[in-house]
Design an enzyme around this catalytic site. Structure first.
Site, short mmCIF file in Angstrom:
data_model
loop_
_atom_site.label_atom_id
_atom_site.label_comp_id
_atom_site.label_asym_id
_atom_site.label_seq_id
_atom_site.Cartn_x
_atom_site.Cartn_y
_atom_site.Cartn_z
CB SER A 228 -0.92 -0.12 1.29
OG SER A 228 -0.23 -0.07 2.39
N GLY A 230 -0.38 4.69 0.65
CA GLY A 230 -1.22 5.76 1.09
C GLY A 230 -2.41 6.21 0.01
N GLY A 233 -2.58 4.66 -3.70
CA GLY A 233 -3.33 3.44 -3.91
C GLY A 233 -2.52 2.13 -3.52
N GLY A 259 -4.85 0.85 6.66
CA GLY A 259 -4.06 -0.37 6.45
C GLY A 259 -4.77 -1.60 6.72
CG ASP A 260 -5.28 -1.77 10.98
OD1 ASP A 260 -4.25 -2.48 10.50
OD2 ASP A 260 -5.39 -1.02 11.91
#
Ligand SMILES: Nc1ncnc2c1ncn2[C@@H]1O[C@H](COP(=O)(O)OP(=O)(O)OP(=O)(O)O)[C@@H](O)[C@H]1O
Ligand SMILES: [Mg+2]
Length: 316
Positions: A228, A230, A233, A259-260
């Protein structure tokens, strides 16, 4: 709300949970009294966040790990309300409070995280967590940092045990614990750009560098590598395809837990056997909905679906 079943086929493990105290404020004035509006205190930690988002997606999960005995009732009540079964191994003391200062007027909504280390882990606690997972969930998400008292090999040990139980492991961690656990060849990993760069010891300045790095990881036997980046994308290096997915523009609430949320979307997609593009869209929809969620709440499923459909997918 998903059906409440005793042994959900998805489990999440949080060895170092926290109560997240999120404080939105226009700009932090250091060394001064900062009067702020509404703050939010809620049970969290990376695996807990993944379970909550899985609940939004309609996927039942078990949330386990280590938790200060005094905090178990509050977590159980909160998670029950989210359709998540909680079964933590109690440890002495209280869980930590992670403070997140969200500066809404700073460029891009800067977040300052203040994360204390967490309670010490008694002997035998990790084995007790493994025992909670011996019922045989199909997918287990190992997320987050380690509390004091656990060796860097703790996640690796757990991942190996889970492989023995026949589970597919999704890994989202960082530093030495992350590196060690790769030896257990997880089905999927979700480092961010910085975490992958730290692991490989080199800068990953563009998409080509990220793709090459992800391929290296796949050659070591890791099924899927999602990196990832931020608001730009994420790269989805999956067994059947490599995709770059750019999220739609959203109004930022907080990037805490982006992220989770992405890991939850990936896990649900794995459980449902979704093809690559559908997986990447669902993960991106979850993440974009999480960063634009209502303050103090979870995103709605309809919003996740809308953002998943609006995401821009490119084949690499
Ligand atoms: N500003 C943003 N706008 C839209 N989507 C975003 C934004 N920031 C993050 N996302 C989405 O969330 C995903 C994960 O974000 P990020 O790379 O920041 O994760 P992370 O660093 O692992 O976060 P965490 O702090 O939760 O561990 C991104 O790939 C993107 O899809
Ligand atoms: Mg992360």
């Amino acid at each position: 709300m998903p059906p409440r079943i005793a042994h959900p086929s998805i489990a999440t493990v949080t060895l170092n949970p926290a109560l997240d105290l999120t404080i939105p404020l226009p700009r932090l004035a250091r060394g001064e009294v900062n009067r702020v509006g509404a703050a939010e205190l809620r049970p969290a930690g990376k695996g807990v966040n993944v379970s909550v988002m899985l609940g939004v997606l309609g996927e039942a999960s078990l949330a386990t790990g280590l938790l200060g005995a005094a905090d178990i009732p509050a977590f159980a009540e909160f998670l029950d309300g989210q359709g998540v079964a909680a079964d933590f191994v109690p440890v002495p003391g209280r869980c930590r409070i992670n403070v997140k200062l969200v500066e809404t007027e700073a460029d891009g909504g800067a977040v300052t995280d203040i994360n204390p280390p967490g309670a010490a882990t008694p002997e035998g606690a990790l084995e007790a967590v493994a025992a909670k997972l011996a019922y045989g969930p199909a997918i287990v998400v190992l997320s987050g940092s380690l509390p004091p008292g656990l060796a860097p090999g703790a996640l690796a040990w757990l991942a190996e045990r889970l492989r023995g139980f026949g589970a597919r492991v999704v890994l989202d961690s960082s530093g030495p614990a992350f590196e060690a656990a790769l030896a257990a060849k997880p089905a999927l990993i979700k480092p961010n750009r910085d975490e992958l760069s730290a692991l490989l010891g080199r800068a990953l300045p563009d998409r080509a560098a990220l793709l090459a790095a992800a391929r290296e990881m796949q050659e070591q036997g890791i099924g899927s590598v999602v990196v990832s980046a931020g608001g730009e994308g994420a790269l989805f290096a999956l067994p059947e395809a490599a995709l770059w997915v750019t999220p739609p523009r959203v109004r930022l609430t907080t990037t805490v837990g982006a992220g989770d949320a992405m890991v939850a979307g990936l896990t649900a997609a794995l459980a449902r056997g979704l093809p690559p593009e559908a997986m990447a869209r669902l993960a991106t929809g979850c993440a974009a909905a999480a960063v634009s969620r209502p303050v103090g709440g979870s995103p709605a499923l309809a919003e996740i679906t809308r953002l998943a459909e609006a995401a821009h997918v490119e084949r690499l």
